[in-house]
Design an enzyme around this catalytic site. Structure first.
Site, PDB file in Angstrom:
ATOM      1  N   ASP A 151      -1.956   5.813  -4.123  1.00 17.12           N
ATOM      2  CA  ASP A 151      -2.038   5.190  -2.967  1.00 17.12           C
ATOM      3  C   ASP A 151      -1.504   5.854  -1.763  1.00 17.12           C
ATOM      4  OD1 ASP A 151      -2.576   2.911  -1.363  1.00 17.12           O
ATOM      5  OD2 ASP A 151      -1.610   1.490  -2.735  1.00 17.12           O
TER       6      ASP A 151
HETATM    7  C1  BGC Z   1      -3.180   0.106  -0.100  1.00 17.24           C
HETATM    8  C2  BGC Z   1      -4.511   0.669  -0.731  1.00 17.24           C
HETATM    9  C3  BGC Z   1      -5.651   0.928   0.314  1.00 17.24           C
HETATM   10  C4  BGC Z   1      -5.011   2.410   1.009  1.00 17.24           C
HETATM   11  C5  BGC Z   1      -5.833   2.829   2.155  1.00 17.24           C
HETATM   12  C6  BGC Z   1      -2.785   1.242   1.040  1.00 17.24           C
HETATM   13  O1  BGC Z   1      -1.841   0.885   1.824  1.00 17.24           O
HETATM   14  O2  BGC Z   1      -2.389  -0.316  -0.906  1.00 17.24           O
HETATM   15  O3  BGC Z   1      -5.132  -0.614  -1.481  1.00 17.24           O
HETATM   16  O4  BGC Z   1      -6.889   1.493  -0.527  1.00 17.24           O
HETATM   17  O5  BGC Z   1      -3.940   1.812   1.524  1.00 17.24           O
HETATM   18  O6  BGC Z   1      -6.192   2.144   2.998  1.00 17.24           O
END
Ligand code: BGC
Length: 733
Positions: A268
Site C-alpha cells: 500500500d
Molecule cells: C489506500 C489504497 C490506495 C492507495 C493509492 C492508499 O492510501 O489504502 O487503497 O489504492 O492509497 O491511492
C-alpha cells in the site's frame, strides 16, 4: 436402432473424442511453449539489466507509477485507483489535474455490487473498469477491495463487500476476471487483516489461525486461485508483529508457497517500513510517495531504492533476490501485453458502461422494510398514476457522492442524484418538492429551521421520501474533511449524523406515509424510527445511474432483488467486534470475536439484528418446496423448487447454509455455502440444483493446523435470508 447405426454412432463418437483430445493436447503444448518462451524472454531481459535499472523497477517513480527501463522497451507500470471507477488524474505529483478529460463511469461501490449477489454482474462491473482503465492508459486497477466487514464503523466498508467470506469469494472472481479479460491487471487489496481505518498505520492484529483461515483469507485465496489475479496489495497494519506489506507468513508462506501466487505484490502507499524485511519476506514493489518530500520527491530514497543497490553491492543481499521481483513485474507486463503486445484501446463513458452501472444499482439496492399503513396497501411501490405529490427531504437526495471517500474517488461523467432520479421517473403529473432537512457540516446537530421547512413540506405532500444516512464527509476537496464513509477515518459511532433522527421523527409525525432511503457503506442505528417507518430502502452509494435506479424501484419499474451482504445490528454494542473483540485496539488489536463475525455471531449467540444478513424484500413472493438431498462420500447434491407466487416478475437470491451437528470444535450456528440468483416470471418455477463438495462441510482445526471434514450429520438450510429459513433437511456424510 439397427446394429449398423449403433456402430456408426460409436465410430462418430470415437472420432469426436479423438479430435477433442488432439486439440486439447495441442493447446496444452502451445500454452506450455508460450510459458517457456515468456520465461526465457524475461530471463534475457533481466540479463541485460544493470542493478540500478532493476532496482528502479521495484519502487514507485511517481504518485501512481513504478519505474521502467526505456532502453530495453520496458515501460513504467501505470496504476490507478480504484475499485468503482478510474480515479481522476493526479499527475506525477499528486496534484489533481482539473483540466484532464477524466470524468468516467462511476460504478456503484463494492458493497452495492456485493448486495446484488450476482457474480455475473461482478464480471460486467469488472469489464467496465478494465475497459475504462485501458482507455485512460492504466495498466493496473487498484481494486477490488475485499477486506471483511468486521465492524460497522470501518470507514471503508462502502468499498468492501461483505462480512461473509463465501460471498466475497464468489463476487471477487467475476470482478477480477472482468477487469483482466480487458488486458488490465486487477489488484486485490488490502492483504490482510485491514478491517478498520482508525490506526490502520499502527495496529498489530492478532487473531487465531482459525479466524484467519475461515474468515479473513478465503476471498484473497479465491482471487489468487480461482480468478488468477495478477497483482495484490499488502496493507498498512501489522499482522502478528510484522508489517503486512513485508510479512513473511502472509506474503511468502501463505500467498506464494501455499496458494502458488505468481503475480506481483505491491505495498500500500508508503506501507513499507524496513528494507530487509520487504526484500526477504515477499514484497516486489514499494509504492507510495513520501509526501514530506513534495514537490520534489526523491524515489531513490525509498526503502526499496538506493539502499537496495548498496546492500547488493556490499554483498549483504544476493542479486537474484532482486531478479525475482523484477521477474514477477515483467511476468505481469507480459501477461497484459505491455511488452511486445497489443493493448486494447478500451472504451470510455459508453451507454453500455452506464447500463452496467444502472443494473448493478437496480439489483443492489435493498428493500429493507415495506409495510402497510392501516387500511392501505404496502407503501411501495408507489403508483405513478395515482400519487399526486411527493416531498423529497434530505441533503443526500441532492448530494453528489462520487468524489468522496478518499482514494476511491471518481470524477463522474454525470451523477443522477436521488432527487434527479425521482424527477426523471415520476413524470410530469406528480408534484415533487425538495427540502434539505439537515446540514452536512462538521459537528452539526439538528437544525430546527430546516426541520420546520421539511415538516411543512411533508404535511402538504401525499407521500414523503427522506434520503439520508451516511455521506463520505464534508468538503471532498479537503482530505482531512473526509469522515464517515471515507479512507483513513472510521465512524465515531453508529448514530445517524447531523440530527437526522430528529428530522425523521418530526416528518413521520407530520406524514406517516414516509419512505426512508439510506445511503452509505452499511449499518446505521435506526432504533428511534424503524418501527414507525413503513418503508425503508438501503441504497448504498449506487453510482452514476443510482438516482434513476432508486426511483425505478420506488415506482415499481424495477422489482428490488438486492440482499444485505452484511448484518445490520440494532446498535453498535451488539456487534461482536465491540462486544467480544477489540476495537480500535491499542498497539495490539485482538480479534477475540474470532470466527464469530456478522451473522455467525448473531445466530450463534442469539442476538437479534435489526436486519439480518441476506435479507432483502421483493414486490413479489416466492415459495420454496420439494427439498431433496443425497449424500455420498464427502459430497452432497441438493435440489429444491422455487416458485414466483406473486403477480410480478422478480428475482430471488436463494441461500444455502450448512450447520454441522455435534462438531468436535465449536462451529457457528450456520454458514453460507452456496447461493444462486433466480429470475422468475410471475407463476414460473425453477428447480435449483446445488452440488456441495467438502469445502462446504469442513472447518479449520487450529489444533491440528489443517482443514478437516468430520463424518456426521449436517443440516442443510435453504433460506431467503440467514434468518428466514424456508426449507431444512439433513445429510449424513
Ligand atoms: C489506500 C489504497 C490506495 C492507495 C493509492 C492508499 O492510501 O489504502 O487503497 O489504492 O492509497 O491511492
Amino acid at each position: 436402432m439397427t446394429k449398423g447405426k449403433i456402430i456408426m454412432i460409436k465410430k462418430h463418437h470415437f472420432i469426436k473424442t479423438f479430435l477433442v483430445l488432439i486439440v486439447t493436447v495441442f493447446f496444452i503444448q502451445l500454452n506450455a511453449q508460450n510459458k517457456i518462451d515468456t520465461a526465457s524472454k524475461i530471463n534475457r531481459l533481466i540479463k541485460q539489466m544493470t542493478l540500478e535499472e532493476k532496482v528502479h523497477m521495484i519502487h514507485a517513480s511517481s504518485s501512481f507509477t513504478s519505474g521502467g527501463v526505456a532502453r530495453l522497451g520496458i515501460p513504467e507500470l501505470v496504476t490507478s485507483d480504484g475499485p468503482h471507477g478510474v480515479r481522476p488524474e493526479h499527475g506525477r505529483d499528486w496534484k489533481l489535474d482539473n483540466n484532464s478529460l477524466d470524468s468516467g463511469t462511476y460504478l456503484p461501490t463494492g458493497v452495492c455490487l456485493a448486495a446484488t449477489w450476482n457474480p455475473q454482474l461482478g464480471y460486467a462491473f469488472g469489464a467496465v473498469l478494465g475497459s475504462e482503465a485501458n482507455f485512460r492508459g492504466k495498466n493496473i486497477i487498484l481494486g477490488p477491495g475485499i477486506n471483511i466487514i468486521r465492524t460497522a464503523l470501518n470507514g471503508r466498508n462502502f468499498e468492501y463487500q461483505s462480512e461473509d467470506p463465501y460471498l466475497v469469494s464468489k463476487m471477487v472472481v467475476g470482478y477480477i476476471k472482468g477487469v483482466q479479460d480487458q488486458g488490465v491487471s486487477a489488484c486485490v487489496k488490502h492483504f490482510a487483516a485491514n478491517n478498520q481505518e482508525l490506526r490502520r498505520h499502527i495496529v498489530d492484529v492478532e487473531m487465531s489461525e482459525r479466524a484467519l483461515r475461515e474468515i479473513y483469507l478465503p476471498g484473497f485465496k479465491a482471487a489468487v486461485q480461482d480468478a488468477h489475479v495478477n497483482t495484490l496489495m499488502g496493507s498498512y497494519n501489522r499482522f502478528r508483529g510484522q508489517w503486512a506489506s513485508q510479512n513473511y507468513y502472509l506474503l511468502t508462506q501463505i500467498l506464494r508457497k501455499e496458494w502458488g501466487f505468481k503475480g506481483l505484490v505491491m505495498s500500500d502507499w508508503d506501507a513499507v517500513n524496513n528494507t530487509m524485511q520487504a526484500l526477504w519476506n515477499g514484497l516486489d514493489l514499494e509504492m507510495g510517495t513520501d509526501l514530506h518530500m513534495l514537490p520534489n520527491p526523491d524515489y531513490s530514497k525509498f526503502f526499496m531504492g538506493d539502499t537496495v543497490i548498496a546492500l547488493v553491492k556490499n554483498g549483504k543481499v544476493p542479486e537474484h533476490l532482486i531478479d525475482e521481483k523484477v521477474r514477477r513485474i515483467l511476468y505481469v507486463m507480459y501477461r497484459t501485453g505491455m511488452i511486445n503486445g497489443k493493448r486494447s484501446p478500451g472504451e470510455y463513458n459508453t451507454k453500455k458502461h452506464q447500463q452496467t452501472a444502472a443494473r448493478v444499482a437496480e439489483e443492489g439496492i435493498v428493500l429493507l422494510k415495506n409495510s402497510a399503513l392501516e387500511g392501505e396497501n404496502k407503501l411501495l411501490p408507489l403508483n405513478k398514476n395515482s400519487v399526486k405529490s411527493i416531498a423529497v427531504i434530505g441533503y443526500n437526495a441532492e448530494r453528489k457522492q462520487s468524489m468522496g471517500g478518499g482514494s476511491s474517488q471518481v470524477r463522474a461523467f454525470y451523477e443522477i442524484t436521488p432527487l434527479a432520479g425521482l424527477q426523471n421517473i415520476a413524470g410530469k403529473n406528480i408534484k415533487i418538492t425538495y427540502s434539505q432537512g439537515y446540514e452536512i457540516k462538521r459537528g452539526v446537530t439538528a437544525n430546527a429551521s430546516l426541520i420546520k421547512q421539511a415538516v411543512e413540506a411533508a404535511s402538504e405532500a401525499e407521500v414523503v421520501i427522506i434520503v439520508g444516512g451516511w455521506t463520505h464527509g464534508f468538503n471532498y476537496s479537503v482530505w482531512k474533511d473526509n469522515a464517515y464513509d471515507a479512507e483513513d477515518f472510521d465512524k465515531p459511532d453508529m448514530y445517524m449524523p447531523f440530527g437526522q433522527d430528529e428530522l425523521i421523527k418530526a416528518v413521520l409525525k407530520a406524514n406517516p406515509k414516509t419512505v426512508v432511503v439510506l445511503m452509505g457503506g452499511g449499518a446505521i442505528d435506526m432504533r428511534q424510527w424503524v418501527d414507525s417507518t413503513p418503508a425503508i430502502l438501503e441504497a448504498w452509494y449506487p453510482g452514476l445511474e443510482g438516482g434513476n435506479a432508486l426511483a425505478k424501484i420506488i415506482f415499481g419499474e424495477v422489482n428490488p432483488s438486492g440482499k444485505l451482504p452484511m448484518s445490520f445490528p440494532k446498535k453498535l454494542e451488539d456487534e461482536p467486534a465491540h462486544k467480544l473483540g477489540q476495537y480500535p485496539g491499542d498497539s495490539t488489536l485482538h480479534y477475540f470475536d474470532d470466527i464469530y463475525v456478522g451473522y455467525r455471531y448473531y445466530d450463534t449467540y442469539k442476538v437479534d439484528p435489526q436486519f439480518a444478513f441476506g435479507h432483502g424484500l421483493s414486490y413479489t413472493s416466492f415459495a420454496y418446496s420439494n427439498l431433496k438431498i443425497t449424500g455420498k462420500g464427502k459430497r452432497a447434491a441438493i435440489s429444491f423448487t422455487v416458485k414466483n407466487t406473486g403477480s410480478l416478475m422478480g428475482a430471488e437470491v436463494v441461500q444455502l447454509y450448512v450447520k454441522q451437528e455435534h462438531a468436535s470444535l465449536p462451529r457457528p450456528e450456520k454458514e453460507l455455502k452456496a447461493f444462486d440468483k433466480i429470475f422468475l416470471q410471475s407463476g414460473e418455477s425453477k428447480i435449483v440444483n446445488i452440488n456441495l463438495d467438502e469445502n462446504a462441510f469442513q472447518y479449520y482445526n487450529d489444533i491440528e493446523n489443517k482443514w478437516v471434514m468430520e463424518n456426521g450429520i449436517y443440516d442443510i438450510l435453504i433460506g431467503s435470508s440467514s434468518r428466514m429459513i424456508r426449507l431444512t433437511g439433513k445429510v449424513k456424510l
